[in-house]
Design a protein around this motif. Structure first.
Motif, PDB file in Angstrom:
ATOM      1  N   HIS A 483       0.835  -1.206   0.000  1.00  0.00           N
ATOM      2  CA  HIS A 483       0.000   0.000   0.000  1.00  0.00           C
ATOM      3  C   HIS A 483       0.873   1.260   0.000  1.00  0.00           C
ATOM      4  N   VAL A 484       1.525   1.491  -1.118  1.00  0.00           N
ATOM      5  CA  VAL A 484       2.469   2.602  -1.190  1.00  0.00           C
ATOM      6  C   VAL A 484       1.785   3.939  -1.466  1.00  0.00           C
ATOM      7  N   ARG A 485       0.563   3.930  -1.999  1.00  0.00           N
ATOM      8  CA  ARG A 485      -0.215   5.153  -2.215  1.00  0.00           C
ATOM      9  C   ARG A 485      -1.673   4.997  -1.812  1.00  0.00           C
ATOM     10  N   SER A 486      -2.214   3.814  -1.893  1.00  0.00           N
ATOM     11  CA  SER A 486      -3.654   3.643  -1.695  1.00  0.00           C
ATOM     12  C   SER A 486      -4.093   3.895  -0.257  1.00  0.00           C
ATOM     13  N   ASP A 487      -3.138   3.982   0.697  1.00  0.00           N
ATOM     14  CA  ASP A 487      -3.469   4.333   2.078  1.00  0.00           C
ATOM     15  C   ASP A 487      -3.237   5.808   2.364  1.00  0.00           C
ATOM     16  N   SER A 488      -3.076   6.618   1.325  1.00  0.00           N
ATOM     17  CA  SER A 488      -2.728   8.030   1.539  1.00  0.00           C
ATOM     18  C   SER A 488      -3.769   8.765   2.369  1.00  0.00           C
ATOM     19  N   ALA A 489      -5.044   8.365   2.275  1.00  0.00           N
ATOM     20  CA  ALA A 489      -6.086   9.050   3.038  1.00  0.00           C
ATOM     21  C   ALA A 489      -5.877   8.909   4.536  1.00  0.00           C
ATOM     22  N   LEU A 490      -5.218   7.854   4.976  1.00  0.00           N
ATOM     23  CA  LEU A 490      -5.025   7.636   6.408  1.00  0.00           C
ATOM     24  C   LEU A 490      -4.120   8.691   7.033  1.00  0.00           C
ATOM     25  N   TYR A 491      -3.279   9.317   6.235  1.00  0.00           N
ATOM     26  CA  TYR A 491      -2.415  10.371   6.772  1.00  0.00           C
ATOM     27  C   TYR A 491      -3.242  11.595   7.160  1.00  0.00           C
ATOM     28  N   ALA A 492      -4.282  11.893   6.392  1.00  0.00           N
ATOM     29  CA  ALA A 492      -5.170  12.998   6.756  1.00  0.00           C
ATOM     30  C   ALA A 492      -6.042  12.633   7.945  1.00  0.00           C
ATOM     31  N   VAL A 493      -6.407  11.352   8.060  1.00  0.00           N
ATOM     32  CA  VAL A 493      -7.281  10.913   9.144  1.00  0.00           C
ATOM     33  C   VAL A 493      -6.545  10.910  10.476  1.00  0.00           C
TER      34      VAL A 493
END
Length: 695
Positions: A483-493
């Motif tokens: 998950h090198v990009r698809s978890d990017s939303a978790l950084y905002a969360v």
């Protein structure tokens, strides 16, 4: 339209329209009539005409539970590219698709305009269709259109495909796509299966008013299944009003039982809002002897440093000096340009400041634009040429012809820029989440950099979100890749206050035509590590070659530590700056998920700095393993703030419209890649913008 969806779609269109507001809108006489799919056409059906060359169109359309936002760009005079976002909120369905349309023949005295189109060839296939349409003006203000369609455009009045007489291959069309096919280019369906005719008429009695009627071959099968949409008639009629800014509002009575409303606008991204700009006037040249008699000159010592008259004069124009050397009849200025695009305008202003402040004995003015502490090109000018050409009608061309431009690798930069900081508002965006097509977050970013010696930078940015809904994303990645990009939303969360980057960078010139960069630290929102890059870019060449290698470690979602994922990634790159502002680029190498492949990019940069581009990436990750979208692709629109405000600025607004963010083909987002820093300073690039030398 539901309130939950209406707001985001309005904001998406409004944001794009805000960018468009800074560009040159077409007049009411020039702008084409756009159909519900955002293309020159009738109402639902296309016609045979293209958009004007170099133009971009934005269209918003809605009717009976379906809403479309379309962005179309006339890539060349004959080729149109389209990105479309469609929402059926009542069916909980959201669709992203690409089109390609080709002008086969221009309209002549007898010949109609003829266009071929591939609709939704790279999406879910919901609107998958092909067509050939012809349009001819038969009387002033009266146009006739006729066409033949395949796929979805063969839904009504279908007949056996005439192409089957050439080859039986065209007789049958393969079955529709599944979700696994989303994003794949299904060339095996093009122009296959049954066909149907469509057509209509458009009457434009005035520049403001236009009326259209059409026979549609589209039966809306998907909307019938998911929304219960029915058609009572194949006939559509519409009335349109064109505003003075070129925008057009259309109301249509569709299929005998519903109303549709659309608004479209076409503009030239290469035109500025304020052509003359509002920059401070450059200083006029003062005759050498008069300047010396008035005491406007500097001592003829080398090197000259400090808050002297030249530096003060440059500062009033938004320029800076990173060292001045005067040696007999020659003076060398290391010029910092944080203000002007294109740099030729900064070079012209700096030349006049040098001529007005240096001793009369100085005849040769050498200007070396400095970027990130690196000397780029060496522009040698004769002071007497400036004095002779300032008011010459061909002064711009003659000054360029007499200038000597070469590589400046052997010109040392004498000074760093010291400590600088900025506090600025930031608006972050997330597109195309089915739960919310547009998410926004507003915050403040504090940036700082310290440049103690030429090329060495200590810099960082802290970002504090203030309000928005980026942290409300609930969808989680189903990717089978790392998950090198698809978890990017978790950084905002999971992040409250974010360290966006914190790096040590060293820029250098290892030899003639060579540029180098080394970066270490927190590189971007998701990764830390180290990066090294080397670029070969001769000043006189349109070709550049580069190589980059990175060691990347994924950051924790809260931004305070690191996760157990690291990778070595890198690319070899080739860049070619074609004429008319086109730049082609290929990056081949290893990506963040460990996959190998290449990214292909084509950009069009206009004279005002605005650019429109597209890219796609193919790697050894199969379409099935990649998941939704099949492969990485997108459209990039970038607009300088000066194109909106009319005041000099190198700040840009950039939007990347990517249908879906997945893990295949993902690159590290390293700041200050060398080609982007230096591309403006080659001889061909300076020559194309030299008309602003005297501005």
């Amino acid at each position: 339209m539901s309130g939950a969806l209406l707001g985001p779609v309005r904001r998406l269109f409004g944001m794009a329209a805000l960018i468009a507001a800074g560009a040159g809108a077409l007049s009411a006489e020039e702008a084409p009539h756009l159909n519900s799919f955002g293309l020159p056409g009738l109402i639902d059906m296309p016609n045979g005409q293209p958009l004007p060359p170099d133009s971009l169109s934005l269209t918003l359309f809605g009717f009976d539970g379906e809403y479309r936002t379309t962005l179309a760009y006339q890539i060349t005079p004959r080729i149109t590219g389209v990105f479309r976002y469609i929402a059926l909120p009542g069916a909980d369905y959201f669709d992203r698709s690409f089109d390609l349309h080709v002008l086969l023949a221009e309209e002549g005295e007898i010949m109609p305009a003829v266009r071929l189109g591939l609709v939704d060839f790279g999406g879910t296939g919901l609107f998958s269709s092909e067509y050939v349409a012809a349009t001819k003006e038969i009387a002033p203000g009266l146009e006739l259109t006729g066409g033949i369609g395949w796929g979805r455009l063969a839904g009504r009045g279908a007949f056996a495909n005439p192409l089957a007489r050439i080859d039986d291959y065209f007789a049958d069309r393969p079955e529709g796509r599944t979700i696994e096919d989303t994003g794949r280019i299904r060339a095996d369906v093009f122009f296959r299966g049954d066909a149907a005719l469509f057509g209509g008429v458009r009457w434009t009695p005035t520049d403001q008013l236009s009326f259209a009627a059409e026979y549609s071959s589209d039966t809306y099968p998907f909307e019938g299944r998911r929304l219960g949409f029915t058609q009572d008639s194949p006939l559509n009629v519409s009335a349109s009003y064109r505003f003075a800014n070129g925008g057009e509002l259309t109301a249509a009575y569709l299929y005998g039982n519903t109303i549709g409303i659309s608004y479209g606008r076409t503009f030239f991204p290469g035109n500025t809002a304020i052509p003359g700009g509002t920059a401070a006037a450059p200083p006029p040249l003062v005759p050498r002897q008069s300047a010396e008699a008035l005491g406007w000159t500097l001592p003829a010592s080398a090197p000259v440093r400090g808050p002297d008259l030249l530096e003060l004069s440059l500062g009033t124009l938004g320029l800076g000096s990173q060292g001045l050397t005067v040696n007999g009849s020659e003076a060398v200025l290391r010029l910092e340009n944080p203000t002007y695009f294109p740099p030729s305008q900064a070079i012209g202003r700096a030349a006049r400041v040098m001529a007005n402040t240096l001793p009369a004995s100085v005849e040769t003015l050498v200007i070396v634009p400095v970027v990130a502490g690196m000397p780029t090109s060496e522009i040698r000018l004769r002071r007497s040429d400036l004095e002779a050409l300032e008011y010459d009608l061909d002064g711009a061309w003659l000054s360029y012809a007499r200038a000597d431009i070469s590589d400046a690798a052997d010109q040392p930069v004498l000074e760093g820029t010291g400590f600088r900081w900025a506090l600025a508002p930031i608006l972050r965006r997330s597109y195309f989440d089915p739960d919310a097509p547009l998410r926004l977050e507003a915050g403040l970013a504090l940036s700082a950099s310290y440049n103690p010696t030429p090329g060495l930078f200590f810099s960082g940015q802290i970002y504090q979100p203030l309000l928005g809904n980026l942290d409300s994303i609930r969808r989680r990645s189903n990717s089978i890749l790392p998950h090198v990009r698809s978890d990017s939303a978790l950084y905002a969360v999971e992040t409250e206050t974010e360290i966006t980057w914190a790096t040590v960078e060293q820029f250098f010139r290892p030899g003639p035509n060579l540029y180098g960069r080394m970066t270490v630290g927190i590189l971007e929102q998701m990764y830390g590590g180290a990066s090294a890059e080397l670029l070969w870019r001769p000043a006189s060449s349109r070709l550049a070659l580069g190589a980059e290698v990175n060691y990347a470690v994924q950051r924790d979602f809260d931004g305070l530590g690191f996760r157990d994922y690291d990778v070595i990634t890198g690319h070899a790159s080739a860049y070619y700056d074609m004429e008319n502002g086109y730049t082609a680029r290929i990056d081949a190498g290893r990506y963040l998920a460990g996959d190998w492949g290449a990214t292909f990019t084509l950009d069009r940069v206009f004279a005002n700095g605005a650019s429109v581009g597209a890219f796609f990436t193919l790697t050894d990750v199969s379409f099935d393993d990649f998941g939704e979208g099949a492969f990485d692709k997108g459209i990039v629109i970038s607009l300088p703030v000066q194109a909106i405000a009319g005041t000099p600025s190198r700040v840009r607004i950039t939007e990347v419209f990517r249908p879906v963010l997945r893990d295949g083909g993902a690159r590290l987002n390293v700041r200050n890649r060398l080609y982007d820093l230096t591309a403006e300073y080659g001889t061909p690039q300076l020559g194309e913008s030299w008309g602003r030398f005297w501005r």
